[in-house]
Motif scaffolding. Sequence first.
Motif, short mmCIF file in Angstrom:
data_model
loop_
_atom_site.label_atom_id
_atom_site.label_comp_id
_atom_site.label_asym_id
_atom_site.label_seq_id
_atom_site.Cartn_x
_atom_site.Cartn_y
_atom_site.Cartn_z
N LYS A 218 17.53 54.56 -1.61
CA LYS A 218 17.80 53.26 -2.23
C LYS A 218 18.91 52.52 -1.49
CE LYS A 218 20.81 54.74 -6.06
NZ LYS A 218 20.81 56.20 -5.94
N PHE A 219 19.70 53.24 -0.71
CA PHE A 219 20.71 52.58 0.13
C PHE A 219 20.16 52.25 1.51
CE2 PHE A 219 23.49 55.51 -2.45
CZ PHE A 219 24.06 54.52 -3.22
N TYR A 220 19.49 53.25 2.12
CA TYR A 220 19.13 53.14 3.54
C TYR A 220 17.66 52.83 3.77
CZ TYR A 220 23.57 55.61 3.60
OH TYR A 220 24.87 55.97 3.38
N GLY A 221 16.83 52.96 2.74
CA GLY A 221 15.41 52.71 2.90
C GLY A 221 15.13 51.21 3.01
N THR B 45 32.96 48.42 9.30
CA THR B 45 32.43 48.04 7.99
C THR B 45 31.65 46.73 8.09
OG1 THR B 45 34.56 48.91 7.23
CG2 THR B 45 33.04 48.20 5.55
N SER B 46 30.65 46.77 8.93
CA SER B 46 29.86 45.56 9.16
C SER B 46 28.38 45.88 9.32
CB SER B 46 30.36 44.87 10.43
OG SER B 46 29.44 43.90 10.86
N PHE B 47 27.55 45.03 8.75
CA PHE B 47 26.09 45.16 8.92
C PHE B 47 25.60 44.31 10.07
CE2 PHE B 47 26.61 44.71 4.16
CZ PHE B 47 26.74 46.06 3.93
N ASP B 48 26.48 43.64 10.75
CA ASP B 48 26.07 42.76 11.83
C ASP B 48 25.13 43.49 12.78
OD1 ASP B 48 25.93 41.12 14.11
OD2 ASP B 48 27.94 40.30 13.69
N ASN C 261 19.86 48.54 7.63
CA ASN C 261 20.10 48.31 9.06
C ASN C 261 20.46 49.61 9.79
OD1 ASN C 261 22.46 47.95 7.34
ND2 ASN C 261 23.61 47.60 9.20
N PHE C 262 21.04 50.57 9.06
CA PHE C 262 21.48 51.82 9.68
C PHE C 262 20.37 52.87 9.77
CE2 PHE C 262 25.84 50.69 7.78
CZ PHE C 262 26.24 50.06 8.94
N ALA C 263 19.26 52.63 9.09
CA ALA C 263 18.20 53.64 9.05
C ALA C 263 17.59 53.84 10.42
CB ALA C 263 17.12 53.21 8.05
C1 HEM Z 1 29.70 43.29 -0.60
C2 HEM Z 1 30.27 44.37 -0.12
C3 HEM Z 1 29.92 45.75 -0.58
C4 HEM Z 1 29.73 46.24 -1.84
C5 HEM Z 1 29.82 45.49 -3.15
C6 HEM Z 1 29.41 47.64 -1.71
C7 HEM Z 1 29.17 48.49 -2.75
C8 HEM Z 1 28.92 49.84 -2.65
C9 HEM Z 1 28.80 50.76 -3.74
C10 HEM Z 1 28.88 50.38 -5.22
C11 HEM Z 1 28.56 51.98 -3.24
C12 HEM Z 1 28.40 53.28 -4.01
C13 HEM Z 1 26.95 53.43 -4.36
C14 HEM Z 1 26.71 54.72 -5.11
O1 HEM Z 1 27.20 55.79 -4.69
O2 HEM Z 1 26.02 54.66 -6.13
C15 HEM Z 1 28.53 51.86 -1.81
C16 HEM Z 1 28.30 52.88 -0.93
C17 HEM Z 1 28.26 52.74 0.43
N1 HEM Z 1 28.57 51.61 1.14
FE1 HEM Z 1 28.99 49.82 0.38
N2 HEM Z 1 29.40 47.97 -0.39
C18 HEM Z 1 29.71 46.85 0.33
C19 HEM Z 1 29.81 46.74 1.67
C20 HEM Z 1 29.56 47.75 2.57
C21 HEM Z 1 29.63 47.63 4.01
C22 HEM Z 1 29.99 46.35 4.75
C23 HEM Z 1 29.30 48.84 4.52
C24 HEM Z 1 29.18 49.29 5.93
C25 HEM Z 1 28.74 48.54 6.88
C26 HEM Z 1 29.02 49.72 3.41
C27 HEM Z 1 28.60 51.01 3.52
C28 HEM Z 1 28.40 51.87 2.47
C29 HEM Z 1 27.92 53.24 2.63
C30 HEM Z 1 27.60 53.95 3.94
C31 HEM Z 1 27.85 53.79 1.35
C32 HEM Z 1 27.45 55.21 0.99
C33 HEM Z 1 26.03 55.20 0.49
C34 HEM Z 1 25.57 56.62 0.22
O3 HEM Z 1 26.01 57.21 -0.76
O4 HEM Z 1 24.80 57.13 1.05
N3 HEM Z 1 29.20 49.03 2.25
N4 HEM Z 1 28.77 50.54 -1.47
#
Ligand code: HEM
Length: 149
Positions: A76-79, A99-102, A86-88
């Motif tokens: 649900k994150f990477y699919g 910390t960028s999706f660019d 973008n990282f998949a």
């Molecule tokens: C609007 C900005 C962002 C919000 C609101 C946000 C929100 C979240 C939330 C709520 C989670 C936890 C999800 C969970 O465990 O249920 C999460 C996990 C994560 N976020 Fe973000 N995020 C944002 C930006 C980013 C950016 C810019 C990156 C990297 C480019 C990023 C990379 C990740 C990663 C790798 C995870 C771990 C997912 C996993 O458990 O496999 N996020 N983010």
Amino acid sequence: MFLVNIGLSLIVAFIIIRKVLFPAPEVIEEDEGEQLPPLVFTSYTPRTLAKFNGTDDPRVLMGVKGKVYDVTAGKKFYGPGGPYENFAGRDASRGLAKTSFDPAMLTPIDQPLDTLADLENHELETLDKWEMTIEAKYIHCGVLENEKA
Ligand code: HEM
Ligand SMILES: *[C@@H]1O[C@H](CO)[C@@H](O)[C@H](O)[C@H]1NC(C)=O
């Protein structure tokens, strides 16, 4: 003060009673990850990793600092359609560090792997923290290497 205490007690009692009467729903099963056969630890190149973007193959893999992780459980994150799609199937290192999706964070799959040589210390630290998060949650299922010449 006494009235405040009664008020707080009522709120707490209400929360507890509500928890008992309406427990939060059980966490929903994570995607189809479980039914897939185990992955054999494998060496990937950017090109061979790319097909694991969740489109053709149900498995989603992601590269971080030369390691490949099976992130299918986090589909649900990477699919496809997920916030981090973008990282998949790609080396996510630079995007995580900054910390960028660019899309510019992703090295084209026909190019040598990103050496990350230009990253600042704080970016490398951010990357290490992401790596720990990912390492804790997903299986390290391979390595990401350059194609042999
Ligand atoms: C609007 C900005 C962002 C919000 C609101 C946000 C929100 C979240 C939330 C709520 C989670 C936890 C999800 C969970 O465990 O249920 C999460 C996990 C994560 N976020 Fe973000 N995020 C944002 C930006 C980013 C950016 C810019 C990156 C990297 C480019 C990023 C990379 C990740 C990663 C790798 C995870 C771990 C997912 C996993 O458990 O496999 N996020 N983010
Ligand atoms: C995912 O990989 C397939 C090939 O397996 C490709 O056709 C598709 O364009 C890729 N999707 C993205 C978003 O790169």
